[in-house]
Every structure is written in structure tokens, then in C-alpha cells.
Design a protein around this motif. Structure first.
Motif, PDB file in Angstrom:
ATOM      1  N   UNK A   1       0.817  -1.223   0.000  1.00 50.83           N
ATOM      2  CA  UNK A   1       0.000   0.000   0.000  1.00 50.83           C
ATOM      3  C   UNK A   1       0.850   1.273   0.000  1.00 50.83           C
ATOM      4  N   UNK A   2       2.175   1.106   0.079  1.00 45.90           N
ATOM      5  CA  UNK A   2       3.055   2.279   0.012  1.00 45.90           C
ATOM      6  C   UNK A   2       2.916   3.221   1.192  1.00 45.90           C
ATOM      7  N   UNK A   3       2.426   2.711   2.336  1.00 45.41           N
ATOM      8  CA  UNK A   3       2.279   3.584   3.511  1.00 45.41           C
ATOM      9  C   UNK A   3       3.616   3.704   4.227  1.00 45.41           C
ATOM     10  N   UNK A   4       3.888   4.905   4.726  1.00 44.03           N
ATOM     11  CA  UNK A   4       5.170   5.132   5.400  1.00 44.03           C
ATOM     12  C   UNK A   4       4.949   5.318   6.895  1.00 44.03           C
ATOM     13  N   UNK A   5       5.937   4.893   7.671  1.00 48.24           N
ATOM     14  CA  UNK A   5       5.880   5.111   9.125  1.00 48.24           C
ATOM     15  C   UNK A   5       4.780   4.325   9.809  1.00 48.24           C
ATOM     16  N   UNK A   6       4.456   3.125   9.284  1.00 55.95           N
ATOM     17  CA  UNK A   6       3.402   2.313   9.923  1.00 55.95           C
ATOM     18  C   UNK A   6       3.986   1.640  11.156  1.00 55.95           C
ATOM     19  N   UNK A   7       3.244   1.664  12.253  1.00 55.09           N
ATOM     20  CA  UNK A   7       3.716   1.024  13.495  1.00 55.09           C
ATOM     21  C   UNK A   7       2.806  -0.158  13.819  1.00 55.09           C
ATOM     22  N   UNK A   8       3.251  -1.003  14.760  1.00 55.67           N
ATOM     23  CA  UNK A   8       2.413  -2.136  15.174  1.00 55.67           C
ATOM     24  C   UNK A   8       1.156  -1.617  15.874  1.00 55.67           C
ATOM     25  N   UNK A   9       1.290  -0.462  16.557  1.00 48.08           N
ATOM     26  CA  UNK A   9       0.116   0.126  17.239  1.00 48.08           C
ATOM     27  C   UNK A   9      -0.955   0.500  16.209  1.00 48.08           C
ATOM     28  N   UNK A  10      -0.505   1.074  15.087  1.00 52.72           N
ATOM     29  CA  UNK A  10      -1.435   1.458  14.021  1.00 52.72           C
ATOM     30  C   UNK A  10      -2.156   0.209  13.487  1.00 52.72           C
ATOM     31  N   UNK A  11      -1.407  -0.897  13.340  1.00 58.93           N
ATOM     32  CA  UNK A  11      -2.001  -2.141  12.842  1.00 58.93           C
ATOM     33  C   UNK A  11      -3.031  -2.686  13.819  1.00 58.93           C
ATOM     34  N   UNK A  12      -2.730  -2.588  15.118  1.00 58.77           N
ATOM     35  CA  UNK A  12      -3.697  -3.061  16.129  1.00 58.77           C
ATOM     36  C   UNK A  12      -4.969  -2.210  16.110  1.00 58.77           C
ATOM     37  N   UNK A  13      -4.795  -0.907  15.831  1.00 60.97           N
ATOM     38  CA  UNK A  13      -5.967  -0.014  15.691  1.00 60.97           C
ATOM     39  C   UNK A  13      -6.861  -0.493  14.550  1.00 60.97           C
ATOM     40  N   UNK A  14      -6.213  -0.841  13.411  1.00 57.33           N
ATOM     41  CA  UNK A  14      -6.977  -1.318  12.242  1.00 57.33           C
ATOM     42  C   UNK A  14      -7.714  -2.603  12.600  1.00 57.33           C
ATOM     43  N   UNK A  15      -7.010  -3.523  13.290  1.00 52.82           N
ATOM     44  CA  UNK A  15      -7.642  -4.793  13.673  1.00 52.82           C
ATOM     45  C   UNK A  15      -8.848  -4.529  14.571  1.00 52.82           C
ATOM     46  N   UNK A  16      -8.675  -3.669  15.593  1.00 57.55           N
ATOM     47  CA  UNK A  16      -9.785  -3.453  16.536  1.00 57.55           C
ATOM     48  C   UNK A  16     -10.956  -2.721  15.862  1.00 57.55           C
ATOM     49  N   UNK A  17     -10.660  -1.966  14.799  1.00 58.15           N
ATOM     50  CA  UNK A  17     -11.725  -1.221  14.110  1.00 58.15           C
ATOM     51  C   UNK A  17     -12.496  -2.100  13.122  1.00 58.15           C
ATOM     52  N   UNK A  18     -11.803  -3.047  12.463  1.00 62.53           N
ATOM     53  CA  UNK A  18     -12.442  -3.772  11.349  1.00 62.53           C
ATOM     54  C   UNK A  18     -12.665  -5.267  11.575  1.00 62.53           C
ATOM     55  N   UNK A  19     -11.925  -5.900  12.508  1.00 64.63           N
ATOM     56  CA  UNK A  19     -12.092  -7.341  12.698  1.00 64.63           C
ATOM     57  C   UNK A  19     -13.403  -7.617  13.452  1.00 64.63           C
ATOM     58  N   UNK A  20     -14.331  -8.391  12.846  1.00 64.80           N
ATOM     59  CA  UNK A  20     -15.629  -8.577  13.510  1.00 64.80           C
ATOM     60  C   UNK A  20     -15.583  -9.545  14.702  1.00 64.80           C
ATOM     61  N   UNK A  21     -14.631 -10.507  14.702  1.00 64.45           N
ATOM     62  CA  UNK A  21     -14.653 -11.497  15.783  1.00 64.45           C
ATOM     63  C   UNK A  21     -13.924 -10.982  17.016  1.00 64.45           C
ATOM     64  N   UNK A  22     -14.514 -11.284  18.184  1.00 65.38           N
ATOM     65  CA  UNK A  22     -13.946 -10.833  19.463  1.00 65.38           C
ATOM     66  C   UNK A  22     -12.561 -11.463  19.664  1.00 65.38           C
ATOM     67  N   UNK A  23     -12.457 -12.757  19.341  1.00 67.54           N
ATOM     68  CA  UNK A  23     -11.188 -13.484  19.519  1.00 67.54           C
ATOM     69  C   UNK A  23     -10.087 -12.840  18.656  1.00 67.54           C
ATOM     70  N   UNK A  24     -10.439 -12.505  17.411  1.00 64.02           N
ATOM     71  CA  UNK A  24      -9.472 -11.869  16.505  1.00 64.02           C
ATOM     72  C   UNK A  24      -8.998 -10.536  17.054  1.00 64.02           C
ATOM     73  N   UNK A  25      -9.932  -9.750  17.564  1.00 62.61           N
ATOM     74  CA  UNK A  25      -9.558  -8.419  18.105  1.00 62.61           C
ATOM     75  C   UNK A  25      -8.632  -8.577  19.312  1.00 62.61           C
ATOM     76  N   UNK A  26      -8.932  -9.559  20.151  1.00 57.62           N
ATOM     77  CA  UNK A  26      -8.115  -9.755  21.356  1.00 57.62           C
ATOM     78  C   UNK A  26      -6.704 -10.231  21.007  1.00 57.62           C
ATOM     79  N   UNK A  27      -6.613 -11.089  19.977  1.00 56.20           N
ATOM     80  CA  UNK A  27      -5.299 -11.657  19.638  1.00 56.20           C
ATOM     81  C   UNK A  27      -4.543 -10.840  18.596  1.00 56.20           C
ATOM     82  N   UNK A  28      -5.206  -9.814  18.042  1.00 55.32           N
ATOM     83  CA  UNK A  28      -4.532  -8.998  17.021  1.00 55.32           C
ATOM     84  C   UNK A  28      -4.479  -9.669  15.665  1.00 55.32           C
ATOM     85  N   UNK A  29      -5.552 -10.422  15.308  1.00 57.91           N
ATOM     86  CA  UNK A  29      -5.619 -11.101  14.015  1.00 57.91           C
ATOM     87  C   UNK A  29      -6.666 -10.429  13.133  1.00 57.91           C
ATOM     88  N   UNK A  30      -6.345 -10.261  11.855  1.00 54.62           N
ATOM     89  CA  UNK A  30      -7.319  -9.729  10.888  1.00 54.62           C
ATOM     90  C   UNK A  30      -7.647 -10.862   9.910  1.00 54.62           C
TER      91      UNK A  30
END
Length: 1002
Positions: free
Chosen positions: A254-283
Motif C-alpha cells: 500500500x506504500x504507507x510510510x511510518x506504519x507502526x504495530x500500534x497502528x495495525x492493532x488499531x486497524x484490527x480493533x476497528x475492522x475485525x468482527x470477531x472478538x477473539x481476533x480483536x483480542x489476539x490482534x488477528x485480521x
């Protein structure tokens, strides 16, 4: 007209929506074409062994033990024509890129090159092979057995919530609503049909549905194979994306710069529908699909949603969103004046509105532009409305273009109304006589400017005569109000103008246009001309350079030809390419031209002002609007566009019977300078329903990116005539790279709910790849003799001697850049990647080869050095040796570029500044040399060409150095993250490796 025949696809009932489906297809086997190194193709039956340890093919001259590849020996699976055999000339045109794939295997990195009947078959084999390569060593049993996946558990929990009676079954109608809620845009009939199919197959008909059927229906309906394929590509376990996988996808693809693991966890918690996925950080696939469809992943660069351009330049340096006859909601001739037209134009960010004033029956002026006197609107009401809505969509200045057709007494009332209603907003300060340019939009924020005629300074009466404008007379003729006293001999008409109205005009004084020479000598910066589209079109074709030069200091307004009685629109690009700021559009008429206008003005926070390209603003620059090739010092960029699929496409408006199937295709159009205008289309997706798969790659060369607009049009392929389905228009500068969804709009520019195109965008500077330079500099394509940009002789000895000093630095700059580009291309090709790939992808690819092998040769990156060498310990196979050699060449050419760039840059700038020193004296020198007429014109053109070339080439060199430093940073970064780097400290910031070059002042 013939229908376009699509490449045959997989049967519809065979939807690949899981890794298990891919592997079951491979276990059954299918026919693929095997490509030999002599470019011959042979059909063979390929099958995965039952123990899933090897792939075999038959018939074969080899014994059965040799006609196979063991899964554990596979190094990499490549999609597309990514090996020397598939790239060879004899083959490349025989099948599309998306139908080819290659298996790289064995200690010698051999390649088995295959061609399938469709892209779906390729996806299934590639996905299955990649899964087995990752898991072959650990899990020989078929995937999907054992404990339920993250996704299945989540869908079951959704079912349990809906099972209010806790009976283990829910009504079909509730199940339909549930799937519609989880997948907006899906048709009820599609879901009902799927439930019926599954109930029939499992012999469980009825009005209720069990959990297992609901889960199965959901997985079949809501899995998009193309997104599943993407997830498998980046997932380390082929079921979901972990935080590191997601980070890799965002950075690399996606050509994004300066992506952090925190940013990725934000995406997971915003878009992952399953509770287990959100807790474990899986998309998982559903969360990933939601993310890709979200505004966070839009094709439109979010930076451009707010004002992002320099707003402190003179007003004449911007394109200004302008309306003609804004109050009309229908066509010019039969339209009804409706006051809401002004509100919608202002709401869309329009910053210039035309008002034609006529004598009203009540002694008060009225505005109307249709032949029916009953449809007039009181001027007072229009001004009140403008006062209310002028700055709701944009804070930048609004220009009211007054065309006066009323008597002097009613003009006085109009002036009083404007003063009283608009008050402080009205800009009345006289122009600054010592300035050379108009004030900036920033300085004029919140102000309303009146464009109109002004009484001459010699007139001291309360009213006087001024020359009239042509605009508005066509309507007067139809109204029967044409001035009987039109001058004989076709001179300019004269009209009476009241002093009160004249005094409201300050920075936009309307004057008649004579010729460019007169304007250059006598026009003052606050005076502006209006041109009919016919007149402006003639100038744009016959003397584009003079029109561009004129528009550097003065505003020009282009209005539609009076022959357009249907209120159709002219093409604004015809005039934007010559720098014309105000192209008046009929906002009430939808279609291509209005799409271009609306799309274009979206790029600067939709504020109604867009900064023109630098090449059109600089005092000395060479720009030919009608150039058929790249511009001096500005090599072209390449847009690589892959149209993958469409979602929830509506039927064309007014299409016939309900059962009629839409058979869509996509047209991608580039609008810009003539050299850039192009159109490519995909094949037609036959019998595809609402969600067609196109999977087709298109390529465009863009010579002036800052003026280019990309328009997607979806059409229904029909025997009688192709019908419009949807469109989306976006400025080239606003495109985001990577996998993106295009939000489709109707013909009138309204959003179509849930209708999208899924595309992949890559922009490269020339064939060497790398990031596209965002501000209009770019490149060349194809292997050919190196072309050097050179300066041109002006015929003035002293000046030519200065420019001659730049000959050698110009050659050096080209060599430095192109040597790196060529080395980059070779390295990327050997890695099996396209020119659009970045350096991080290259290093990761090499590392995966090395990690997927038990007997891997030891290759490391020595990160202790600023230019990290790639070193091998012990013997290495031929392909890997070639990769190391190409890497070394790339590092050496990059080093030469980085270390030599500053000196060459300095010489180019020195020559450019020495040339500019002559600029102020140019006319005196010309007179002294006795240059006139064509010779003089040629000398001025050559001078501007030379200045532009020197600035352009210096800019390119500066950009190439920054890119080379960025590549080194990516090598450090990737070397550490993938485990082949050694002696690595924290990766260096690109800026710390070497101070950047100073930007060139405008």
C-alpha cells in the motif's frame, strides 16, 4: 457489433473461497500448458499427489519419478510473466499476464513455467502451492480439519445471537437479513437462492435453517476470492493476517510510510468482527475485506481532502471553479430559473458565478436566463442567497460576474442591494498600483469580488458609456430585447453604466481583448478578459504558448458558445492546458465534461481553487500545451493500473426485463494535455452477475501528471449500444498506490451505494520503477539508445556561451540517473518482480528463497556498511549469482549517484542562474543584436526552453538522489526484519545518510 469474448472462467459453482477449495482442485488435477525454454507450449495434466508431497504431470517422456516436483523443493511461486522464458518475445502476446505462473524449485532455482485457461485457475494453484510450501513440512492432512477456524467460530456466534429461541435453527427470512446486515449491497434474491441450493443439496428443505448451513452459505456468498488470494499472499499462516503480516502489507503493497504495530492493532480493533481476533490482534478475511472497502483504504489520497496547496500565490496562478447560468436546473432554452441552482453550485465549491441583470417589471432588477419572463428571479433574492451560502463550502474568495442588461436606475438599485446585503464581505479596496500581480486567495479569504465594467477615470457624471461584452446577447435576441442600436461595421456595442455599479468593481475589471502584444504592453494586472469558447479554442490551437504566457499575469474567463442551446458543456481540459483559470461550466448538465470539472476541483479540499503546474506559473518557462511527447526536463511517469473486480454494480438506468444479466466492462480514460489523452478497456465479464471479475492490467504514460485526470467508466456491453452503468473521476495527483476500491458514482455524480471497482494502482518514474514523483516529474520507457536533453541556440553569442557550459553536466546528470534505473530494472526482473515493486519487496523475495530451503546457501547483507554488500558464503546456484551481481551493480551505481549528484546539481543551477541574469536585459540585448519577427520569437522560445531544461534536469537529479537514499534505507530496514542482515544497528534515516539538496527557488 461483435461481443467481446472473455477468457473462459471457472464454473460458477466452483468458487474458490478457502485454501481447502484450492487444494481439492489440485488433488483432482487440471490441464495446464507447460512452456519450454524454446518457447514451445505443451498441454499436460497436472495433479497434486494424494499425500500432498509433490505435483506430477502427464503424459511425459520422463519416467514418472522425474515428471514431478516435490513441494519441499519449491522456493517460490510467481504470478504473471516473471521469468525469462515467459518474458521472451515469441510468447508474451499469446496469453494475458494473469493466466501465467511459475514454480521456482530445486537447489539450482529452476523454473517450471505454466499457462492456465483463466486467472481463477492460476489463483487456485498459486494459493494452494503457497499454503503447502508454508505448511507442507508440518501438516500433510487437508486444511479445514480439526478445530474450527477463527471465522467459523465468529459466524456461529452471530447465528447463536440470532437464534432467539435457542433451538439451533433460525427462520430463513432472519438469516437473509443477517447476511444483508453483514454484507451491505448484496441482493436478497442472491442470498435466498443460495439457501435453497444448500437446503436441497443437504435434503433439509423448509422455512428454517441450521447453523452449519448458515455458516456454509455465508462463506460461499461473502468470500471474495481476489481478497482471499491477497490475504494468503501476505499471511504467515494462510488463515489471517497477524500484526506483522498486516504491517508488511501496508508498507510493501500500500506504500504507507511510518506504519507502526500500534497502528495495525488499531486497524484490527476497528475492522475485525470477531472478538477473539480483536483480542489476539488477528485480521481474518472478513475484517480484511471490511478494511479494504473502508474510507481508510480509499483510492483518493486523504491529504487532498483538505486544502493542501500553497494558497499564497497570486490569484492568476490558480484554476477557479466557475459556473455559467448557475440558476438553471435544466437546459438553457427551455430551462426554468430556479434559485436552488445557486445553492447547489456554491455547495460544490464553485467560486465564480455569473449573474445577468435585466430590467424587472416592479422597477427592480431581475435575473433570468430562459426566454420565459415568468421564470425570472428578483436580483435581491439571489444576492440574499449568495450572502447566506457564499462561504459554506469554501472560505476562499467568490467572484460574481455581472453582465449588465438593465437600465441605469435599476443598476443603482442593484449596487445598493449588493452593498447593503454583502456589507463587509464586498471587496472594494482599489488595486495597488505598485504591485505586478493580483493578491492571493489567502489574502482575499471571506471576500466577494465583483467582475464587471468600470467607467473611465475621465467620466465624472453619475453614469457613462462603456463597451459591452458579447456574453448574454444570444439570450437577448431570443427575448426580443436586442439593442436596436448595434453599431454599424461590427464594432463593440456601447451600454450605459451607472457610477454606483462601476465603483463596486476593483480587482476584476472587465476589458475587451485586442491581441496578446497589446495586453503585454498595456493591460494592468487587475484587468481581465472574457473569451467565447470558439475564440479561446482558436488561440489554444494557433498560439498556445502566448495564451499560457498571458495567463501568468491575467485572469481569463471562458464562457460556452451561444450555440449550445441544450446547455451542453465544453471540455475544460482544452483551456486548462493553456492556463485559463475560469472555464464556466453548466453545472446543471451531467456527463463527461462535468465529471472532469467536479473530479478536478476535488484535489485541494474541494475549495474551488487548484494551483496550476509550476511550468505554467514560472516567469521564464517553456511549455507547449499541444506537445505530442514528453516536456523538456520532465520525463513521463507510468501508471500501472490493474482492474481486478466490480462489486454490486447496478443495472443501467432504464434497462429492460428484470432477468437481463449485466455484462460489464471497464474503460479507463486519461484526460490531460494531448500527449496524455488515452483510453484502454478491459474484456467483457460475461454472465458475471453483479460482481464481475476482470483481472486485467492497463498501462498509461503520463507526460504532465499535474494536469492529468483518470476517469473510470463502467459500461454494459450490448449489441445495440453500450449502456452507461457508473463512473468515477480522480486527479492523477490524488491517486493512492496499492489495492484500492473505487467508489462508483452515477452520471449525475451521486454516489451509488456499495457499488465499487477493486483495482491495484502503481505509479513509477519511467521503467526503473521506484516511487512516482508526486509533483510532476517522471520517465521513459523501453530499452533504447540513451537520449540526452540538450540546450538550444538562441542566436545571441553571450547567452549561448553560458548555456554551453551546461552541456557536460546535462549528460552527466542523465547518465547518473539512467545507470541507476537500468540496474534497478535488472535487479527487480531477476527477483521476479515488476518495475513497480519497491526495494523492500526485492530483499524480502530473496530472503524467502533462502528460508524455504533446507540446504540454503548462506547469503547475508552486511548492514554495518553505508552501502550494504550482499555476500555469499560457499558455492551458490547460477540464478542467485546473477541476483547478487545485479544487486552489486545497483549498489555501485547508487553510490556513484549519491556521491556525485551535488557537484553536477551545482553546475546545472549555476548555468540556470547565469541564464536568468540575462533575463532582465533580454529585450535590450535583442534590440542590440537586431533580432525581430520570427528570429526574435525563436530566440525567446530557445531561452525559455533552456531555463526549463536546466531546472527540470536539476530537479530530476535531486529526486533521483533522494530515491537512492530511500532505497538504502529500505535495504537496511528489510535486511533487519527478514533475518538476512548482520551487524545491523538501527536502520539509518534516509536524511541522515547525506544532507538533501537545496530546493530550487521558483
Amino acid at each position: 457489433k461483435k461481443k467481446t469474448v472473455s477468457f473462459s472462467s471457472m464454473p460458477n459453482d466452483r468458487k474458490i473461497n478457502s485454501t481447502a477449495a484450492c487444494i481439492s482442485l489440485m488433488l483432482e488435477g487440471c490441464e495446464l500448458k507447460k512452456v519450454r525454454s524454446n518457447s514451445r507450449m505443451y498441454s499436460r495434466f497436472f495433479v497434486l499427489d494424494a499425500d500432498m508431497r509433490s505435483v506430477r504431470w502427464e503424459p511425459s517422456k520422463k519416467d514418472s519419478e522425474k515428471a514431478k516436483i516435490e513441494i519441499k523443493s519449491v522456493k517460490e511461486v510467481r504470478v504473471g510473466k516473471k521469468t525469462p522464458v515467459l518474458r521472451s518475445n515469441g510468447l508474451s502476446d499469446q496469453f494475458p499476464d494473469e493466466c501465467a505462473f511459475s514454480i521456482i524449485y530445486g537447489d539450482n532455482y529452476e523454473s517450471l513455467d505454466l499457462v492456465a485457461s483463466s486467472a481463477d485457475v492460476v489463483s487456485a494453484w498459486v494459493m494452494g502451492l503457497r499454503y503447502l510450501v508454508s505448511y507442507g513440512k508440518h501438516s500433510p492432512e487437508a486444511p479445514g480439519t480439526g478445530h474450527p477456524s477463527l471465522r467459523t467460530s465468529w459466524i456461529s456466534s452471530v447465528f447463536d445471537l440470532a437464534d432467539l429461541e435457542k433451538s439451533g435453527r433460525i427462520p430463513v427470512s432472519r438469516a437473509v437479513q443477517l447476511i444483508k446486515a453483514l454484507n451491505p449491497g448484496m441482493k436478497t434474491s442472491t442470498i435466498e437462492l443460495k439457501f435453497k441450493e444448500l437446503q436441497k443439496a443437504s435434503e433439509r428443505p423448509g422455512t428454517e435453517l441450521a447453523c452449519d448451513l448458515f455458516v456454509e452459505a455465508y462463506c460461499e456468498l461473502c468470500t471474495r476470492p481476489e481478497i482471499f488470494f491477497l490475504l494468503v499472499q501476505f499471511s504467515s499462516n494462510k488463515e489471517y493476517l497477524g500484526v506483522k503480516d498486516l504491517l508488511m502489507f501496508l508498507e510493501v503493497e500500500q506504500g504507507m510510510e511510518g506504519v507502526t504495530e500500534e497502528k495495525c492493532l488499531e486497524i484490527v480493533s476497528k475492522y475485525e468482527p470477531s472478538k477473539e481476533g480483536r483480542e489476539k490482534g488477528y485480521l481474518a478475511i472478513d475484517g480484511f475485506t471490511r478494511y479494504l472497502l473502508s474510507a481508510d483504504c480509499s483510492i483518493f489520497d486523504p491529504q487532498h481532502r483538505k486544502v493542501c496547496q500553497d494558497m499564497a500565490q497570486p490569484l492568476s496562478h490558480y484554476y477557479i471553479s466557475s459556473a455559467h447560468s448557475a440558476c438553471l436546473l435544466e437546459d438553457n432554452f427551455w430551462g426554468r430559473s430556479d434559485i436552488s441552482g445557486y445553492v447547489s453550485a456554491l455547495g460544490l465549491g464553485c467560486r465564480s458565478i455569473e449573474l445577468v441583470l435585466w430590467d424587472g417589471p416592479e422597477g427592480e432588477p431581475v435575473v433570468y436566463t430562459s426566454p420565459s419572463a415568468a421564470s425570472s428571479v428578483p436580483f435581491r433574492a439571489v444576492v440574499g442567497l449568495i450572502d447566506q451560502h457564499a462561504f459554506t463550502a469554501s472560505a476562499y474568495p467568490l467572484i460574481l460576474c455581472l453582465v449588465v442588461r438593465c437600465s441605469a436606475p435599476q443598476q443603482r438599485l442593484a449596487a445598493q442591494c449588493l452593498r447593503k446585503t454583502l456589507g463587509e464581505k464586498l471587496y472594494l479596496e482599489p488595486p495597488n498600483p505598485v504591485a505586478s500581480y493580483l493578491p492571493s486567495p489567502e489574502e482575499l479569504k471571506g471576500r466577494i469580488l465583483i467582475k464587471g465594467k468600470k467607467l473611465p477615470p475621465t467620466c465624472e457624471d453619475s453614469e457613462g458609456e462603456v463597451s459591452d461584452e458579447e456574453e448574454g446577447w444570444e439570450l437577448a435576441r431570443r427575448l426580443g430585447q436586442e439593442d436596436r442600436e448595434a453599431p454599424e461595421g461590427g464594432g463593440l456595442r456601447r451600454v450605459r453604466l451607472s457610477r454606483e455599479l462601476s465603483e463596486l468593481v476593483s480587482l476584476c475589471q472587465a476589458v475587451p481583448f485586442q491581441d496578446f502584444e497589446s495586453s503585454r504592453r498595456g493591460q494592468r494586472y487587475w484587468e481581465m478578459c472574457s473569451f467565447s469558447e470558439v475564440e479561446a479554442g482558436r488561440f489554444a490551437n494557433e498560439c498556445p504558448a502566448e495564451l499560457v504566457s498571458y495567463n501568468k499575469r491575467f485572469l481569463s474567463r471562458i464562457y460556452p458558445s451561444p450555440m449550445r442551446i441544450d446547455a451542453s458543456n465544453m471540455n475544460p481540459q482544452d483551456f486548462w492546458k493553456c492556463g485559463c483559470q475560469m472555464v464556466a461550466m453548466n453545472y446543471q448538465t451531467p456527463g463527461l465534461m462535468m465529471d472532469l470539472n467536479a473530479g478536478w476541483f476535488r484535489q485541494n479540499g474541494a475549495c474551488g481553487y487548484v494551483l496550476r503546474p509550476a511550468i505554467m506559473r514560472e516567469e521564464v518557462s517553456y511549455f507547449s500545451a499541444n506537445a505530442k511527447d514528453s516536456l523538456p526536463g520532465v520525463p513521463a511517469q507510468l501508471l500501472h493500473l490493474k482492474v481486478i473486480s466490480g462489486q454490486n454494480l447496478p443495472k443501467p438506468k432504464g434497462s429492460g426485463a428484470k432477468g437481463e444479466v449485466v455484462e460489464p466492462y471497464v474503460c479507463a480514460e486519461i484526460h490531460g494535455i494531448p500527449a496524455d489523452c488515452a483510453e484502454h478497456r478491459t474484456k467483457t465479464a460475461l454472465q458475471s452477475g453483479d460482481n464481475p471479475i476482470f483481472d486485467e492490467s492497463l498501462e498509461f504514460q503520463i507526460n504532465l501528471p499535474e494536469l492529468a485526470v483518470l476517469r473510470f467508466v463502467v459500461l454494459d456491453d450490448d449489441y445495440i449500444g453500450d449502456e452507461f452503468i457508473a463512473q468515477y473521476t480522480i486527479p492523477f495527483e490524488c491517486l493512492q498506490p496499492g489495492y484500492r476500491h473505487v467508489p462508483l458514482q452515477s452520471l449525475a455524480g451521486e454516489p451509488l451505494p456499495h457499488a465499487t471497482l477493486f483495482v491495484h494502482v502503481a505509479i513509477t518514474d519511467r521503467r526503473g520503477g521506484g516511487k512516482g514523483h508526486r509533483r510532476g516529474l517522471a520517465g521513459r520507457r523501453g530499452r533504447r539508445v540513451r537520449e540526452y536533453t540538450s540546450t538550444k541556440a538562441t542566436g545571441i553569442k553571450a547567452i549561448d556561451e553560458v548555456f554551453r557550459t551546461a552541456t557536460q553536466p546535462l549528460r552527466e546528470a542523465t547518465d547518473l540517473r539512467e545507470n541507476v534505473q537500468n540496474a534497478l530494472v535488472s535487479f527487480k526482473e531477476l527477483c521476479g518482480l515488476t518495475p513497480a515493486a519497491n526495494m523492500k519487496q526485492c530483499i524480502l523475495t530473496v530472503s524467502t528463497w533462502l528460508l524455504h530451503s533446507d540446504s540454503a546457501p548462506s547469503v547475508t547483507l552486511n548492514l554495518a556498511e553505508q552501502y550494504p554488500p550482499m555476500e555469499a558464503q560457499g558455492p551458490i546456484p547460477d540464478l542467485l549469482r546473477k541476483v547478487l551481481t545485479a544487486y552489486d551493480t545497483m549498489i555501485q551505481t547508487s553510490r556513484t549517484l549519491i556521491e556525485s549528484a551535488d557537484a553536477v546539481y551545482g553546475k546545472l543551477i549555476q548555468a540556470q542562474q547565469a541564464g536568468m541574469d540575462f533575463h532582465k536585459e533580454l529585450h535590450r540585448i535583442e534590440a542590440k543584436e537586431g533580432l525581430r519577427g520570427r528570429k526574435l520569437q525563436k530566440a525567446l522560445e530557445s531561452f525559455a526552453w533552456n531555463i526549463t531544461v536546466l531546472k527540470g534536469q536539476a530537479d530530476l537529479l535531486k529526486h533521483a538522489k533522494a530515491e537512492a537514499l530511500d532505497n538504502l534505507w529500505q535495504i537496511h530496514n528489510a535486511g533487519q526484519s527478514c533475518g538476512i542482515g548482520r551487524n545491523g544497528s538501527a536502520s539509518p534515516e534516509p536524511s541522515r545518510l547525506q544532507a538533501p539538496l537545496e530546493p530550487i527557488p521558483e
